[in-house]
Design an enzyme around this catalytic site. Structure first.
Site, mmCIF file in Angstrom:
data_model
loop_
_atom_site.group_PDB
_atom_site.id
_atom_site.type_symbol
_atom_site.label_atom_id
_atom_site.label_comp_id
_atom_site.label_asym_id
_atom_site.label_seq_id
_atom_site.Cartn_x
_atom_site.Cartn_y
_atom_site.Cartn_z
ATOM 1 N N ARG A 82 54.090 8.254 37.830
ATOM 2 C CA ARG A 82 54.636 7.911 36.465
ATOM 3 C C ARG A 82 53.391 7.291 35.608
ATOM 4 O O ARG A 82 54.099 6.528 34.894
ATOM 5 C CB ARG A 82 55.974 7.085 36.407
ATOM 6 C CG ARG A 82 57.152 7.734 37.104
ATOM 7 C CD ARG A 82 57.512 9.115 36.517
ATOM 8 N NE ARG A 82 58.623 9.706 36.645
ATOM 9 C CZ ARG A 82 59.098 10.367 38.066
ATOM 10 N NH1 ARG A 82 57.938 10.666 38.496
ATOM 11 N NH2 ARG A 82 60.186 10.726 38.239
ATOM 12 N N SER A 136 65.669 8.432 34.718
ATOM 13 C CA SER A 136 65.407 7.239 35.739
ATOM 14 C C SER A 136 65.009 6.039 34.839
ATOM 15 O O SER A 136 64.184 6.133 33.994
ATOM 16 C CB SER A 136 64.367 7.483 36.694
ATOM 17 O OG SER A 136 64.802 8.436 37.509
ATOM 18 N N GLU A 160 60.830 2.112 34.132
ATOM 19 C CA GLU A 160 60.169 3.227 33.947
ATOM 20 C C GLU A 160 60.168 3.663 32.508
ATOM 21 O O GLU A 160 59.117 4.065 31.933
ATOM 22 C CB GLU A 160 60.618 4.435 34.592
ATOM 23 C CG GLU A 160 59.744 5.721 34.664
ATOM 24 C CD GLU A 160 60.250 7.050 34.744
ATOM 25 O OE1 GLU A 160 59.619 8.117 34.627
ATOM 26 O OE2 GLU A 160 61.577 7.303 35.393
HETATM 27 N N1 EPU Z 1 70.355 7.315 46.510
HETATM 28 C C1 EPU Z 1 71.676 6.559 46.449
HETATM 29 N N2 EPU Z 1 72.616 6.587 45.985
HETATM 30 C C2 EPU Z 1 72.985 7.243 44.843
HETATM 31 C C3 EPU Z 1 71.887 8.327 44.401
HETATM 32 C C4 EPU Z 1 70.744 8.259 45.307
HETATM 33 O O1 EPU Z 1 71.432 5.564 47.469
HETATM 34 O O2 EPU Z 1 73.658 7.413 44.258
HETATM 35 C C5 EPU Z 1 69.605 7.504 47.121
HETATM 36 C C6 EPU Z 1 69.560 8.418 48.285
HETATM 37 O O3 EPU Z 1 68.941 7.924 49.387
HETATM 38 C C7 EPU Z 1 68.641 9.512 47.705
HETATM 39 C C8 EPU Z 1 67.465 8.796 47.184
HETATM 40 O O4 EPU Z 1 68.290 7.636 46.513
HETATM 41 O O5 EPU Z 1 68.290 10.298 48.670
HETATM 42 C C9 EPU Z 1 66.741 9.648 46.035
HETATM 43 O O6 EPU Z 1 67.531 10.136 45.090
HETATM 44 P P1 EPU Z 1 67.261 11.300 44.129
HETATM 45 O O7 EPU Z 1 66.873 12.338 44.863
HETATM 46 O O8 EPU Z 1 68.248 11.425 43.073
HETATM 47 O O9 EPU Z 1 65.820 10.877 43.448
HETATM 48 P P2 EPU Z 1 65.195 9.574 42.856
HETATM 49 O O10 EPU Z 1 64.160 8.918 43.970
HETATM 50 O O11 EPU Z 1 66.352 8.460 42.536
HETATM 51 C C10 EPU Z 1 63.512 10.581 41.563
HETATM 52 C C11 EPU Z 1 62.719 10.571 40.255
HETATM 53 C C12 EPU Z 1 63.629 11.460 39.224
HETATM 54 C C13 EPU Z 1 63.475 12.847 40.009
HETATM 55 C C14 EPU Z 1 64.312 12.791 41.374
HETATM 56 C C15 EPU Z 1 64.013 14.172 42.015
HETATM 57 C C16 EPU Z 1 61.883 8.569 39.914
HETATM 58 C C17 EPU Z 1 61.880 7.310 38.955
HETATM 59 N N3 EPU Z 1 62.610 9.198 39.774
HETATM 60 O O12 EPU Z 1 64.435 9.942 41.566
HETATM 61 O O13 EPU Z 1 62.868 11.606 37.984
HETATM 62 O O14 EPU Z 1 64.325 13.691 39.170
HETATM 63 O O15 EPU Z 1 63.047 11.726 42.230
HETATM 64 O O16 EPU Z 1 62.651 14.266 42.300
HETATM 65 O O17 EPU Z 1 60.829 8.897 40.586
HETATM 66 C C18 EPU Z 1 63.025 10.528 35.766
HETATM 67 O O18 EPU Z 1 62.029 10.215 35.940
HETATM 68 O O19 EPU Z 1 63.680 10.274 34.723
HETATM 69 C C19 EPU Z 1 63.843 11.325 36.950
HETATM 70 C C20 EPU Z 1 65.292 11.634 36.691
#
Ligand code: EPU
Length: 338
Positions: free
Chosen positions: A166, A238, A334
């Site tokens: 990012r 995010s 972010e």
């Molecule tokens: N999780 C929880 N509780 C929840 C939801 C998620 O504990 O309610 C944990 C779970 O372990 C899950 C992990 O968080 O496996 C990851 O969640 P998710 O796959 O939704 O991805 P993220 O790491 O939270 C990142 C990006 C997103 C992108 C997704 C998918 C960042 C800051 N965010 O989110 O990007 O869509 O991965 O690749 O890196 C954005 O930048 O606006 C964005 C949405």
């Protein structure tokens, strides 16, 4: 000139949080030439300038005392078509997902995992948008810009853009100095798929060679279940970045918690999902004034009911503080505060 110029203009429709602040002036331009002449005029007036895209990563904290610029440079042209890759040059004002849709329809690989991310092409190159194991920096060949201070065009090769998680040179070292006018992307005409991430693994199991279009469809389906539609509930996706911690810190967490989710970044550093840290602190679904922590994905702060910028800023800092207190881990926004 065809550009649109407005005074004391509400930015409500230009930020996905739906915050109703005003800009002293708002100018939307259609060509690089228009941009250069607008910049010349604004320089003479000594005005503060902010270029925005779709406003999907911004939090306006107050009225903006200056000029908001918005690109309406709209074109998509194929620069070259080789046997295994194509180069496509796209205007900065093109809606990012329109570009992804076109690439998937043609079955060109590279942007499908990034489908349905709100925003525009120009911002994709600034934010280094990423999802499901792919970051846009990996498919960018070059970024065409104009320098704000001089109006001079400059092309950055991807290797000069300092892409990181990012992050880019445009967000960091050269912040506020260049405006992106077009991006040249490199896509593959032969399958090059990234299905290692979570729910996309199921697709690999189901289909032998998923096409760019089937991957795009799967990504959209996943995003729809997890992320609020900006037209229904204001948010900036995010709100925080996922923190990277030393291996030792991750080991300490594992001693205390079962199944700590994580991604290995390098031999001695681990990325922990901020969503997990926030959920452990009990924030899921909690509200603060008109702002709330999205109940399906606590990494997302939403404008639940006429949130003021202060509601969101305060909620974010309360969350940061409790993650710090409980885990001694710093999570950083972010989203850009303006
Ligand atoms: N999780 C929880 N509780 C929840 C939801 C998620 O504990 O309610 C944990 C779970 O372990 C899950 C992990 O968080 O496996 C990851 O969640 P998710 O796959 O939704 O991805 P993220 O790491 O939270 C990142 C990006 C997103 C992108 C997704 C998918 C960042 C800051 N965010 O989110 O990007 O869509 O991965 O690749 O890196 C954005 O930048 O606006 C964005 C949405």
């Amino acid at each position: 000139m065809a550009f649109i110029q407005k005074h004391q203009y509400s930015l409500r429709n230009h930020n996905t949080f739906g915050i109703d602040v005003r800009a002293e002036q708002f100018i939307s331009y259609d060509t690089v030439e228009e941009l250069v002449s607008i910049l010349q005029e604004l320089r003479a007036q000594g005005k503060r300038i902010l270029q925005i895209g779709g406003g999907s990563n911004l939090l306006f904290t107050k009225d903006f005392p200056g000029v908001i610029l918005h690109s309406n440079i709209q074109f998509l042209e194929y620069v070259s078509r080789g046997s295994t890759e194509i180069l496509v040059r796209v205007g900065s004002g093109v809606v990012w997902d329109d570009f992804c849709a076109e690439m998937a329809r043609k079955n060109y690989y590279g942007s499908e995992n990034l489908s349905y991310i709100p925003g525009e092409v120009g911002a994709s190159a600034v934010q280094n948008i990423g999802a499901y194991g792919v970051e846009v920096g990996s498919i960018i060949k070059e970024v065409e810009t104009v320098e704000i201070a001089t109006g001079t065009p400059r092309v950055f090769q991807a290797s000069e853009c300092e892409y990181g998680y990012r992050d880019s040179i445009f967000k960091n070292r050269l912040r506020g100095q260049y405006i992106v006018t077009a991006v040249v992307y490199r896509l593959s005409t032969i399958p090059q798929v990234h299905l290692e991430y979570g729910q996309l693994k199921d697709l690999r199991a189901k289909e032998e060679t998923p096409t760019a279009q089937t991957i795009r469809d799967a990504v959209i389906a996943i995003r729809r279940t997890k992320l609020p539609e900006p037209c229904e509930l204001g948010s900036a996706g995010s709100f925080f970045k996922n923190p990277v911690v030393p291996l030792e810190k991750y080991r300490q967490l594992c001693a205390e918690y079962k199944d700590v989710p994580h991604y290995v970044v390098s031999e001695d550093s681990i990325k922990i999902p901020a969503a997990w840290l926030i959920e452990q602190c009990g924030w899921k679904g909690k509200t603060h004034g008109g702002a709330a922590v999205y109940e399906k994905q606590p990494l997302i702060l939403v404008n639940q009911h006429h949130a003021t910028p202060q509601d969101i800023v305060e909620l974010a800092s309360l969350i940061q503080q409790s993650v710090q207190d409980k885990f001694q881990i710093q999570i950083l926004p972010e989203v850009n505060y303006i």
